[in-house]
Design a protein around this motif. Structure first.
Motif, PDB file in Angstrom:
ATOM      1  N   ASN A  14       0.837  -1.201   0.000  1.00 27.54           N
ATOM      2  CA  ASN A  14       0.000   0.000   0.000  1.00 27.54           C
ATOM      3  C   ASN A  14       0.868   1.246   0.000  1.00 27.54           C
ATOM      4  OD1 ASN A  14      -2.594  -1.313   0.367  1.00 27.54           O
ATOM      5  ND2 ASN A  14      -1.916  -1.792   2.436  1.00 27.54           N
ATOM      6  N   GLU A 237      -8.991 -12.437   5.270  1.00 26.87           N
ATOM      7  CA  GLU A 237      -8.378 -11.185   5.737  1.00 26.87           C
ATOM      8  C   GLU A 237      -9.309 -10.465   6.723  1.00 26.87           C
ATOM      9  OE1 GLU A 237      -7.351  -8.114   2.897  1.00 26.87           O
ATOM     10  OE2 GLU A 237      -6.061  -7.112   4.348  1.00 26.87           O
ATOM     11  N   LYS A 240      -9.126 -12.211  10.015  1.00 25.11           N
ATOM     12  CA  LYS A 240      -7.849 -11.881  10.665  1.00 25.11           C
ATOM     13  C   LYS A 240      -7.949 -10.544  11.397  1.00 25.11           C
ATOM     14  CE  LYS A 240      -4.662  -9.857   8.169  1.00 25.11           C
ATOM     15  NZ  LYS A 240      -3.607  -9.580   7.184  1.00 25.11           N
ATOM     16  N   SER A 244      -7.933  -9.478  15.688  1.00 22.14           N
ATOM     17  CA  SER A 244      -7.022  -8.552  16.375  1.00 22.14           C
ATOM     18  C   SER A 244      -7.709  -7.894  17.569  1.00 22.14           C
ATOM     19  CB  SER A 244      -6.553  -7.451  15.421  1.00 22.14           C
ATOM     20  OG  SER A 244      -5.617  -7.991  14.528  1.00 22.14           O
ATOM     21  N   GLY A 312       0.439  -2.341   9.021  1.00 24.18           N
ATOM     22  CA  GLY A 312      -0.898  -2.783   9.428  1.00 24.18           C
ATOM     23  C   GLY A 312      -0.906  -4.059  10.261  1.00 24.18           C
ATOM     24  N   ASP A 338      -0.628   2.006   9.745  1.00 22.41           N
ATOM     25  CA  ASP A 338      -0.638   2.041   8.268  1.00 22.41           C
ATOM     26  C   ASP A 338      -0.200   3.405   7.746  1.00 22.41           C
ATOM     27  OD1 ASP A 338      -1.777  -0.494   7.373  1.00 22.41           O
ATOM     28  OD2 ASP A 338      -3.548   0.129   8.501  1.00 22.41           O
TER      29      ASP A 338
END
Ligand code: AMP
Length: 584
Positions: A14, A237, A240, A244, A312, A338
């Motif tokens: 990114n 994703e 995931k 967190s 990230g 990020d």
């Protein structure tokens, strides 16, 4: 008037662009938001796609899309894209031009200058290629700075004197760790290590494998069509990211595919501890690199003043736990990991422009909030273990949940204590609320209770506890959770908590009023309920059970009389087991 200089983080996965203005950093939103995927492509009509649109195309037409071009910078190669081929500099320039355009739209004027960040390990050839990419995009690269230097600028620009920090940067596809030395205004990377092919994408792949295994074992699905696979990848994703902040993630994909003429819906829950087992070896690898970087710098973990989180994937709790364990301090991640590097590039740009920069402020909680549970403290079993849910310096608003387990069979209530503080012994923290959840299912010990703490920017803390199996839930709202406690308030509050645990408080510090001392700790309430129930069942029990129950009741009564909660734990456990079997 000074020229506008933007700060750019040109990342492998990114990229972001930021600008320092009016004393603060703004990360500029492009078409798809603040984070632009580093993808470029050509669509079927020959039109250029950049960012989100190119990343979406990559799933279906990888041959017409380029990703991770940063890995090829400095190489003498040509990359095919549609009908033509391009150098890595040209592809990077496409990304830079898109960021430049977003900045121009935001400021409403042309932007021709930039600070661009590069990894600390980039060679001269890679740096030169990055500078060329800027020029091709119409940007004069006024300075290139190392990514860990940018992160250090964000966190350390207010400090005077000499400091050493470790920058742990785990993104989507790369991992870098650097030891950085700061002497007043000079920031220098003294060692760097990492793995160019390790990141959050690998974590996603582990979850994808897990979901594919589930589909094979539970539904006999051997191979997935590309569209279903793309959905599984996206779901992995998302899961995931949920893991967190929460102990469980539900993956639900309606009509994922057709099997034997019937629609197949995927619904499977993933527990954080299972996920952590899947990614543990990756985290081990990063920690090995951390220690390598320290040893290359001739320094020890204890020499570091701070650990900074970038990328990230550092939102993964296991990453933070491992760093905390090895460095004995909470790593800092309050600036969005990020956006941290782009923010540092913007600060560097402001310095070049002669601005006196202020630190990049974000709203964070100055306190840790959590609850207490049974656990081990200094090698001893205790019911007072403090379990933090929202740690200090976490940006707000934030919502975190954790799973707890009932300690005894048939446990019908749990007391949720809400504490503010840092001490691993909950008794030394400040109780700011508590509530009882009654009416739990009559099941063996280990009933899952999910506690969720949500804190908003106004300091309002909402705490709920839910029995996972039934959804039974209770909650409280604490209005001014972030208010500072005065010293005497603190002493009073400590006393209140001590009493809750059945201990004597310090009367001199205490004028808490008639309510003080009335509440009983969870374990005491549980013990009394259990004794009551056991006494009712004594007559119906067989002789052996009856005698054992009487012995256990007496042991618990002794524990209650002595105010020794630790003494209660074992007999409660045994008694509840007997009762459970008598009743079932
Ligand atoms: P970066 O390259 O620094 O933008 O990092 C991108 C990586 O961070 C991707 O693998 C994301 O899936 C991952 N990521 C973003 N948010 C989270 C989160 N909340 N928990 C875990 N990983 C995350």
């Amino acid at each position: 008037m000074t020229d506008i200089i933007i700060g750019i983080d040109l990342g492998t996965t990114n990229s972001e662009v930021a600008l320092y203005e009016n004393g603060k950093v703004t990360v500029i939103e492009g078409e798809g938001g603040k984070i632009m995927p580093s993808f470029a492509g050509i669509d079927e009509n020959g039109a250029l796609l950049v960012g989100v649109a190119a990343r979406n195309q990559y799933v279906v037409y990888p041959e017409r899309t380029v990703k991770s071009i940063k890995r090829r910078m400095g190489e003498d190669v040509r990359i095919a894209l549609g009908e033509q081929s391009y150098s890595p500099q040209e592809i990077s320039a496409i990304l830079l031009k898109q960021l430049k355009a977003a900045a121009e739209k935001y400021v409403g004027a042309p932007v021709n200058k930039a600070v661009i960040t590069v990894p600390a390990y980039f060679s001269d050839a890679q740096r030169l290629a990055t500078r060329e990419a800027g020029e091709i995009a119409g940007l004069e690269v006024v300075k290139m700075i190392n990514e860990p230097t940018a992160a250090a600028l964000v966190y350390e620009s207010g400090h005077q004197g000499s400091r050493k920090v470790l920058v742990y940067d785990l993104g989507g596809g790369t991992f870098d760790v650097s030891v950085v030395a700061i002497e007043d205004d000079v920031i220098e990377v003294i060692s760097s290590h990492g793995n160019n092919h390790l990141g959050g994408d690998d974590f996603d792949l582990k979850l994808v494998e897990h979901l594919c295994d589930y589909l094979r074992l539970e539904h006999g699905v051997e191979a997935l069509p590309p569209q279903a696979m793309a959905r599984i990848e996206r779901a992995a994703e998302t899961a995931k990211k949920i893991l967190s902040d929460h102990p469980f993630a539900m993956v639900e994909e309606e009509y994922l595919l057709e099997k034997d003429g019937m629609p197949l819906h995927l619904k499977v829950e993933i527990a954080r501890h299972n996920y952590e087992e899947m990614i543990e070896s990756y985290i081990d690898d990063t920690m090995e690199a951390v220690h390598q970087a320290l040893s290359d710098a001739g320094l020890a973990a204890s020499d570091m003043d701070e650990v900074l989180l970038v990328g990230g994937s550092t939102r993964t709790p296991l990453v933070r736990e491992r760093l905390e364990m090895d460095f004995g301090m909470t790593p800092r991640g309050e600036v969005d990991p990020d956006l941290c590097v782009a923010s540092g590039a913007a600060l560097q740009a402001a310095l070049i422009n002669g601005s006196r920069i202020q630190s990049v402020l974000v709203d964070v909680t100055p306190y840790t909030f959590g609850t207490s549970a049974l656990g081990e403290l200094d090698g001893e079993f205790t019911p007072y273990l403090f379990v933090p849910l929202i740690k200090k310096n976490t940006p707000v608003p934030v919502s975190k949940s954790e799973v707890f387990y009932t300690a005894v069979h048939d446990q019908e209530a749990v007391d949720i204590l809400v504490c503010q503080g840092e001490d691993p012994d909950a008794r030394n923290n400040i109780e700011i609320g508590s509530f009882l959840v009654r009416g739990l299912s009559r099941v063996p010990a280990g009933n899952e209770i999910i506690a969720c703490f949500s804190l908003d920017t106004d300091g309002i803390l909402h705490v709920s506890a839910r029995e996972k199996a039934t959804g039974l839930e209770k909650s409280i709202t604490i209005e001014n959770a972030m208010a500072r406690f005065e010293e005497n308030e603190l002493a009073k509050a400590r006393n209140k908590v001590r009493r809750l645990f059945g201990e004597a408080g310090d009367t001199a510090a205490d004028d808490a009023g008639p309510e003080a001392g009335k509440a009983e700790p969870d374990a005491v309430v549980q013990a009394r309920l259990l004794i009551e129930k056991a006494e009712k069942l004594l007559d119906a029990a067989e002789e052996d059970d009856r005698l054992e129950m009487i012995e256990l009741i007496e042991a618990m009564q002794d524990g209650l009389a002595a105010g020794d909660i630790a003494e209660l734990v074992e007999p409660m456990d045994e008694l509840s087991e007997i009762i459970f079997y008598l009743e079932s």
